[in-house]
Scaffold this active site. Structure first.
Site, mmCIF file in Angstrom:
data_model
loop_
_atom_site.group_PDB
_atom_site.id
_atom_site.type_symbol
_atom_site.label_atom_id
_atom_site.label_comp_id
_atom_site.label_asym_id
_atom_site.label_seq_id
_atom_site.Cartn_x
_atom_site.Cartn_y
_atom_site.Cartn_z
ATOM 1 N N ASP A 233 0.912 -1.211 -0.084
ATOM 2 C CA ASP A 233 0.002 0.058 -0.040
ATOM 3 C C ASP A 233 0.847 1.159 0.067
ATOM 4 O OD1 ASP A 233 -2.535 1.172 0.556
ATOM 5 O OD2 ASP A 233 -1.786 1.805 2.289
ATOM 6 N N GLU A 294 1.150 -0.445 -5.159
ATOM 7 C CA GLU A 294 0.284 0.434 -5.360
ATOM 8 C C GLU A 294 1.160 1.540 -5.983
ATOM 9 O OE1 GLU A 294 -3.364 3.274 -3.748
ATOM 10 O OE2 GLU A 294 -1.636 2.796 -2.408
HETATM 11 C C1 NOJ Z 1 -4.199 3.194 -0.619
HETATM 12 C C2 NOJ Z 1 -5.340 2.584 -0.371
HETATM 13 O O1 NOJ Z 1 -5.757 1.894 -1.544
HETATM 14 C C3 NOJ Z 1 -6.678 3.237 0.180
HETATM 15 O O2 NOJ Z 1 -7.718 2.680 0.208
HETATM 16 C C4 NOJ Z 1 -5.969 3.836 1.368
HETATM 17 O O3 NOJ Z 1 -7.128 4.767 2.098
HETATM 18 C C5 NOJ Z 1 -4.661 4.413 1.560
HETATM 19 N N1 NOJ Z 1 -3.746 3.661 0.728
HETATM 20 C C6 NOJ Z 1 -4.114 4.699 3.002
HETATM 21 O O4 NOJ Z 1 -3.859 3.402 3.324
#
Ligand code: NOJ
Length: 567
Positions: A233, A294
């Protein structure tokens, strides 16, 4: 943060399997696939556990619910599931605020339930990927509770604490991605801590080796439990400038949260992230695991950095540039596909997720949405690379954003209303059937089930050969069995065509052509097959009536043609 959306002639899989050419293709690709890492040809499927399947009637999905749907996933053609965070959490950011990295939140079940899920998935050849929230923990994590307890606490330096510029003033001008200052004052210790997201999500201090060791151990702990990898993430936010330089302001005005519009050059994309990724990759390699990132980037050059030199960082950094092609444009998609195909690693395609408007409405024109959903499936499931599906995409689920601020569950939707309405719309319960609550739960679902469950649900679509779901199954089956689709190189065709996106996938003597009509009018296109050494193509799969004669293919509005090349 929100970046962003025929009828079927018929798949000839029976014929394909029966033909000697196809049999040869499959055995030759099987030999080659053995030498390739499993994740390269796997189809991944993202599950937002709150919304997938509720086994105990509390209105929130859970691990037993996921386990009960494994046969469905297998039948669909899924090889790996990525479960968004299911660890203990106060749920401020619905699990992306983790208070214990090595357990399961009771709302989702227990570690024993996880073990059952893992072994049931394994029986079906489905890998499990967990979501590793590397940038921050919850403010309720014991590490942070200790860190906050005093300036001399053992974990003080596990987070980022700084004095204010002067009394009452934050250390610098950085704003949180979720609104307001990225610094929160703690009166007890008279310092500020840094949080890139909500204040309840304090950033871990990755410059502290103890943090690194503890977090690396978390991955080892889950690998031992059978996990096949992680989706990392918010990797771009891992490091900050140690001198805390103010970010430049990009332009006058404010964003949806009323904050200045900053160039986040001092708190995102710092080069130090790559040391961490190389380290995590080493541990992953020891466990035959995959790391998905991500990775929001401004261009492919930036995306390339996440593969690492000699591909020693992330195997699958997601190409979000693909999701930013926000209109159905053959020219734009061709450009983006070409760019990522030339990247230094294996492409990773995504068209929807829990943070962005679903592809069904992003690309849908309101009239041909189902045809367009099939077209998008035919696109990203036939490209060279690994696709990551999002639950519900395969049945044409629609983004259903709350109409009233008081109904919004996602905090950013409340602070950003009305410009930013939050992400509830893309997180609604999975639509399993036409019964009450779409078969998701016997209780009251945590988010309302969209009215479209009556027309778009797994049970009904499973009975309709023309449905979006049946089309997904057919494309996925073709993708898993056709050597050219599995391994073939990508070659763009008819590059000047603004309406039809067409390309070849070529592997040894095998070839597939894909032609996608991205317009609302019928198209007849002469494909550049002869110049590539082929005479025509034999239809493998189509959406809408499609025909082929020599090099010429005819497509209905938003129609799809996928054919095996013939000499
Ligand atoms: C990216 C995640 O996909 C999202 O849903 C989240 O709110 C933020 N990172 C913080 O962890």
């Amino acid at each position: 943060m929100r970046k962003i959306v025929l009828r079927l002639s018929l798949v000839l899989l029976g014929v394909l399997m029966a033909s000697p050419i196809a049999a040869a293709q499959i055995s030759s690709h099987a030999e080659n696939l053995e030498a390739e890492p499993w994740w390269k040809h796997a189809v991944f499927y993202e599950i937002y556990p709150r919304s997938f399947a509720d086994s105990n009637g509390d209105g929130i999905g859970d691990l037993k619910g996921i386990a009960s749907k494994l046969d469905y996933l297998k039948d669909l053609g899924v090889d790996a599931i990525w479960i968004t965070p299911c660890f203990p959490s106060p749920q401020v950011d619905f699990g992306y605020d983790v208070s214990d990295y090595e357990n399961i939140d009771p709302m989702y079940g227990t570690l024993a339930d996880f073990d059952v899920l893992a072994s049931e998935a394994k029986k079906r050849g489905i890998h499990i990927i967990l979501d590793f929230v590397v940038n921050h923990s919850s403010d309720q994590h014991p590490w942070f509770l200790d860190s906050k307890s005093s300036r001399t606490a053992a974990h003080r330096d596990w987070y980022i604490w700084r004095d204010g510029k002067k009394p009452g003033e934050a250390p610098n001008n950085w704003v949180s991605n979720f609104g307001g200052s990225a610094w929160k004052f703690d009166a007890a210790t008279n310092q500020y801590y840094y949080h890139y997201f909500y204040a309840e999500q304090p950033d871990l201090n990755w410059r502290n080796p103890a943090v690194k060791d503890a977090m690396f151990d978390v991955t080892r702990w889950w690998y031992k439990r059978g996990v096949a990898g992680f989706r990392l993430d918010a990797v771009d936010a891992l490091f900050e400038d140690p001198n805390l330089k103010d970010n430049p302001i990009l332009r006058p005005g404010t964003n949806a949260f009323g904050d200045p519009i900053e160039d986040r050059k001092y708190n995102t994309n710092l080069p130090e992230v790559h040391d961490v990724l190389r380290g995590l990759r080493k541990v992953a390699d020891e466990n035959d695991a995959v790391l998905i990132g991500e990775t929001w980037t401004a261009n492919v050059a930036e995306l390339n950095k996440y593969y690492g030199e000699g591909n020693n960082e992330l195997q699958l950094p997601m190409d979000f540039l693909f999701t930013m092609v926000n209109k159905l444009s053959a020219t734009e998609f061709r450009k983006q596909i070409g760019a990522v195909d030339a990247a230094s690693g294996w492409p990773t395609f995504v068209i929807s997720n829990h943070d962005i408007v679903r592809s069904y409405d992003r690309y849908g024109d309101g009239e041909h949405n189902d045809q367009i959903a099939k077209l998008m499936a035919a696109l990203y499931l036939t490209l060279r690379g690994t696709p990551i599906m999002y639950y519900g995409e395969e049945i044409g689920m629609k983004t259903t954003t709350p109409a009233r601020k008081e109904d919004v569950k996602d905090p950013i939707g409340r602070t950003g209303w009305p410009e930013e309405k939050g992400r509830d719309g893309e997180r609604t319960p999975m639509q399993w059937d036409g019964s009450e609550n779409a078969g998701f739960s016997s209780g009251t679902p945590w988010l309302p089930v969209p009215p479209t469950y009556k027309t778009h649900n797994v049970a009904d679509e499973g009975r309709d050969p023309d449905s979006v779901l049946e089309f997904y199954k057919k494309v996925l089956k073709l993708r898993h069995t056709n050597a050219a689709l599995l391994q073939g190189k990508y070659t763009a065709l008819n590059e000047g065509d603004a309406k039809v996106l067409s390309y070849l996938r070529l592997y040894r003597e095998h070839g597939v052509v894909v032609a996608l009509n991205m317009s609302s009018t019928p198209q007849r296109v002469k494909l550049e097959l002869r110049s590539k050494g082929f005479a025509s193509a034999r239809q493998l799969l189509a959406s809408g009536d499609a025909s082929v004669k020599g090099e010429e293919v005819s497509l209905e509005p938003f129609g799809v043609f996928i054919g095996e090349l013939t000499k």
